[in-house]
Design a protein around this motif. Structure first.
Motif, PDB file in Angstrom:
ATOM      1  N   ALA A 231     -29.998 -21.042  19.485  1.00  0.00           N
ATOM      2  CA  ALA A 231     -30.235 -19.675  18.987  1.00  0.00           C
ATOM      3  C   ALA A 231     -29.237 -19.259  17.919  1.00  0.00           C
ATOM      4  O   ALA A 231     -29.555 -18.462  17.032  1.00  0.00           O
ATOM      5  N   ASP A 232     -27.996 -19.752  18.016  1.00  0.00           N
ATOM      6  CA  ASP A 232     -26.954 -19.222  17.128  1.00  0.00           C
ATOM      7  C   ASP A 232     -26.495 -20.264  16.114  1.00  0.00           C
ATOM      8  O   ASP A 232     -26.467 -21.459  16.397  1.00  0.00           O
ATOM      9  N   ALA A 233     -26.104 -19.774  14.952  1.00  0.00           N
ATOM     10  CA  ALA A 233     -25.526 -20.626  13.912  1.00  0.00           C
ATOM     11  C   ALA A 233     -24.529 -19.803  13.105  1.00  0.00           C
ATOM     12  O   ALA A 233     -24.809 -18.647  12.797  1.00  0.00           O
ATOM     13  N   PRO A 234     -23.365 -20.365  12.739  1.00  0.00           N
ATOM     14  CA  PRO A 234     -22.897 -21.672  13.168  1.00  0.00           C
ATOM     15  C   PRO A 234     -22.648 -21.714  14.682  1.00  0.00           C
ATOM     16  O   PRO A 234     -22.558 -20.665  15.324  1.00  0.00           O
TER      17      PRO A 234
ATOM     18  N   VAL B 169     -26.839 -27.964  10.943  1.00  0.00           N
ATOM     19  CA  VAL B 169     -28.065 -28.777  10.959  1.00  0.00           C
ATOM     20  C   VAL B 169     -28.753 -28.540  12.300  1.00  0.00           C
ATOM     21  O   VAL B 169     -28.093 -28.522  13.340  1.00  0.00           O
ATOM     22  N   ARG B 170     -30.072 -28.332  12.301  1.00  0.00           N
ATOM     23  CA  ARG B 170     -30.842 -28.200  13.545  1.00  0.00           C
ATOM     24  C   ARG B 170     -31.939 -29.257  13.505  1.00  0.00           C
ATOM     25  O   ARG B 170     -32.797 -29.229  12.627  1.00  0.00           O
ATOM     26  N   LEU B 171     -31.933 -30.158  14.502  1.00  0.00           N
ATOM     27  CA  LEU B 171     -32.816 -31.320  14.425  1.00  0.00           C
ATOM     28  C   LEU B 171     -33.245 -31.750  15.816  1.00  0.00           C
ATOM     29  O   LEU B 171     -32.399 -31.925  16.714  1.00  0.00           O
ATOM     30  N   ARG B 172     -34.534 -31.884  15.998  1.00  0.00           N
ATOM     31  CA  ARG B 172     -35.048 -32.412  17.263  1.00  0.00           C
ATOM     32  C   ARG B 172     -34.420 -33.776  17.522  1.00  0.00           C
ATOM     33  O   ARG B 172     -34.280 -34.582  16.603  1.00  0.00           O
ATOM     34  N   GLY B 173     -34.029 -34.040  18.754  1.00  0.00           N
ATOM     35  CA  GLY B 173     -33.427 -35.332  19.101  1.00  0.00           C
ATOM     36  C   GLY B 173     -31.919 -35.263  19.229  1.00  0.00           C
ATOM     37  O   GLY B 173     -31.323 -36.063  19.938  1.00  0.00           O
ATOM     38  N   LEU B 174     -31.303 -34.272  18.550  1.00  0.00           N
ATOM     39  CA  LEU B 174     -29.842 -34.128  18.661  1.00  0.00           C
ATOM     40  C   LEU B 174     -29.481 -33.306  19.893  1.00  0.00           C
ATOM     41  O   LEU B 174     -30.318 -32.610  20.457  1.00  0.00           O
ATOM     42  N   LEU B 175     -28.204 -33.365  20.300  1.00  0.00           N
ATOM     43  CA  LEU B 175     -27.710 -32.436  21.318  1.00  0.00           C
ATOM     44  C   LEU B 175     -26.618 -31.572  20.668  1.00  0.00           C
ATOM     45  O   LEU B 175     -26.914 -30.513  20.159  1.00  0.00           O
ATOM     46  N   ALA B 176     -25.381 -32.059  20.622  1.00  0.00           N
ATOM     47  CA  ALA B 176     -24.297 -31.250  20.028  1.00  0.00           C
ATOM     48  C   ALA B 176     -23.304 -32.196  19.357  1.00  0.00           C
ATOM     49  O   ALA B 176     -22.702 -33.039  20.028  1.00  0.00           O
ATOM     50  N   HIS B 177     -23.117 -32.012  18.060  1.00  0.00           N
ATOM     51  CA  HIS B 177     -22.306 -32.941  17.269  1.00  0.00           C
ATOM     52  C   HIS B 177     -21.541 -32.135  16.212  1.00  0.00           C
ATOM     53  O   HIS B 177     -22.022 -31.101  15.762  1.00  0.00           O
ATOM     54  N   GLN B 178     -20.393 -32.661  15.816  1.00  0.00           N
ATOM     55  CA  GLN B 178     -19.620 -31.953  14.793  1.00  0.00           C
ATOM     56  C   GLN B 178     -18.756 -32.924  14.007  1.00  0.00           C
ATOM     57  O   GLN B 178     -18.172 -33.847  14.577  1.00  0.00           O
TER      58      GLN B 178
ATOM     59  N   ILE C 260     -19.261 -29.677   9.417  1.00  0.00           N
ATOM     60  CA  ILE C 260     -20.711 -29.851   9.589  1.00  0.00           C
ATOM     61  C   ILE C 260     -20.984 -29.909  11.082  1.00  0.00           C
ATOM     62  O   ILE C 260     -20.408 -30.747  11.780  1.00  0.00           O
ATOM     63  N   GLU C 261     -21.806 -28.991  11.573  1.00  0.00           N
ATOM     64  CA  GLU C 261     -22.201 -29.072  12.987  1.00  0.00           C
ATOM     65  C   GLU C 261     -23.687 -29.381  13.052  1.00  0.00           C
ATOM     66  O   GLU C 261     -24.464 -28.896  12.226  1.00  0.00           O
ATOM     67  N   LEU C 262     -24.057 -30.204  14.020  1.00  0.00           N
ATOM     68  CA  LEU C 262     -25.448 -30.643  14.156  1.00  0.00           C
ATOM     69  C   LEU C 262     -25.875 -30.428  15.605  1.00  0.00           C
ATOM     70  O   LEU C 262     -25.196 -30.883  16.532  1.00  0.00           O
ATOM     71  N   HIS C 263     -26.984 -29.712  15.794  1.00  0.00           N
ATOM     72  CA  HIS C 263     -27.451 -29.399  17.151  1.00  0.00           C
ATOM     73  C   HIS C 263     -28.959 -29.599  17.267  1.00  0.00           C
ATOM     74  O   HIS C 263     -29.674 -29.711  16.272  1.00  0.00           O
ATOM     75  N   HIS C 264     -29.406 -29.562  18.522  1.00  0.00           N
ATOM     76  CA  HIS C 264     -30.829 -29.608  18.859  1.00  0.00           C
ATOM     77  C   HIS C 264     -31.585 -28.444  18.223  1.00  0.00           C
ATOM     78  O   HIS C 264     -30.970 -27.432  17.821  1.00  0.00           O
ATOM     79  N   ASP C 265     -32.884 -28.566  18.174  1.00  0.00           N
ATOM     80  CA  ASP C 265     -33.698 -27.601  17.421  1.00  0.00           C
ATOM     81  C   ASP C 265     -34.034 -26.325  18.195  1.00  0.00           C
ATOM     82  O   ASP C 265     -34.794 -25.496  17.711  1.00  0.00           O
TER      83      ASP C 265
END
Ligand SMILES: NC(=O)C1=CN([C@@H]2O[C@H](COP(=O)(O)OP(=O)(O)OC[C@H]3O[C@@H](n4cnc5c(N)ncnc54)[C@H](OP(=O)(O)O)[C@@H]3O)[C@@H](O)[C@H]2O)C=CC1
Ligand SMILES: O=C(O)C1=N[C@H](C(=O)O)C[C@H](O)C1
Length: 269
Positions: A140-143, A190-199, A132-137
């Protein structure tokens, strides 16, 4: 001793602006150009740049690297969206410039590099694995490049250990519910305002799970890796894929880089 002449492309972006500050603050480096969208690449040669730090967008990176390769400028590349086809193109561009080094790093943070190595180590011991990777909103790319690389390393380790492909029992559901399939490893973005880069890398076995989690909380987390790469890349001709190859002690875990060899270049980021 003369300072290494460094340029940043993507200098007004989130990571690029941090890289500009980091290069400016380094005693042994001289920031000779800071380019953004619309700026002429000729500015790199005019400024005598020896190393370019490329932090732009998947749509821009190939043109920028073509210019660098054509002018013998070493490059440290953080821009993601790499595919085997793009790596092959870059190899072709570098063919006429054999002394030029390009380091492509899916992630410059030491914690993320270690997470990938730990995931690779753990892979052979568990039946199931998902990322599961989680990044800011604004991404441009996913994953993410990091998640893609993690899944590829885990898949290669599973193959080396002779593990069966993971079986997905899902027969009913919505498209996308099981994530993207990267080498047989499900990857969820996951793309979510408030996040930076998480996995998170989740492993499952008999009666137990193991979760590896990494969080980049600020773009400063990428700077030691970028500076290390800038100082190292002039001495390493050709394409190197993954910062681990420049980190003493971690390199031994991964072998040397090479397109399609399961350990280094050629596997996308
Ligand atoms: N490897 C790693 O550790 C990390 C990699 N990244 C990657 O770096 C890249 C940039 O990320 P981020 O800073 O968040 O993105 P941003 O959108 O904040 O920054 C990108 C910058 O590049 C500029 N740009 C776009 N096209 C060009 C071009 N042709 N020439 C020059 N500049 C251009 C953009 O200008 P404009 O605003 O006008 O579009 C923008 O200022 C992404 O691919 C991201 O995945 C990010 C963090 C860590
Ligand atoms: O876009 C980002 O922000 C990041 N991109 C890289 C990736 O795609 O893995 C590295 C880090 O996750 C931040």
């Amino acid at each position: 001793m003369s300072k290494l002449r460094v340029a940043v492309i993507g200098a007004r972006g989130r990571i690029g602006s941090e890289a500009v500050r980091a290069v400016e603050a380094a005693d042994d480096l001289d920031l000779v150009a800071a380019l953004g969208r619309g700026d002429r690449l000729d500015a790199l040669t005019e400024a005598g740049a020896e190393v370019v730090v490329e932090l732009t967008h998947p749509d821009a990176v190939m043109g920028n690297l073509e210019f660098c390769a054509g002018h013998g400028i070493h490059a440290v590349v953080g821009t993601t969206g790499w595919t085997p086809e793009r790596l092959a193109t870059l190899e072709g561009q570098l063919a006429g410039s054999p002394g030029t080094g390009v380091l492509i790093a899916p992630n410059f943070s030491i914690g993320a590099v270690l997470t990938m190595q730990f995931a690779r180590q753990a892979a052979r011991w568990f039946e199931s694995v998902e990322v599961i990777e989680l990044h800011h909103d604004k991404k441009a790319d996913a994953p993410s490049g990091t998640a893609t690389r993690t899944a590829q390393l885990v898949a290669a380790a599973r193959r080396e250990a002779g593990l069966d492909a993971q079986h997905d029992p899902t027969t009913h559901g919505l498209d996308g519910a099981r994530g993207a399939d990267v080498d047989g490893v499900p990857v969820h973005s996951v793309r979510l305002r408030g996040l930076l880069a998480h996995q998170e890398v989740l492993f499952g076995g008999t009666g137990e799970t193991l979760t590896l989690r990494h969080d980049s909380l600020h773009h400063s987390s990428f700077m030691p890796g970028i500076l290390l790469a800038v100082r190292t890349v002039p001495g390493v001709p050709g394409i190197t894929f993954g910062l681990e190859h420049f980190l003493t002690g971690v390199t031994a875990e991964t072998g040397t880089a090479g397109p399609g060899d399961g350990t280094g270049a050629g596997e996308g980021a």
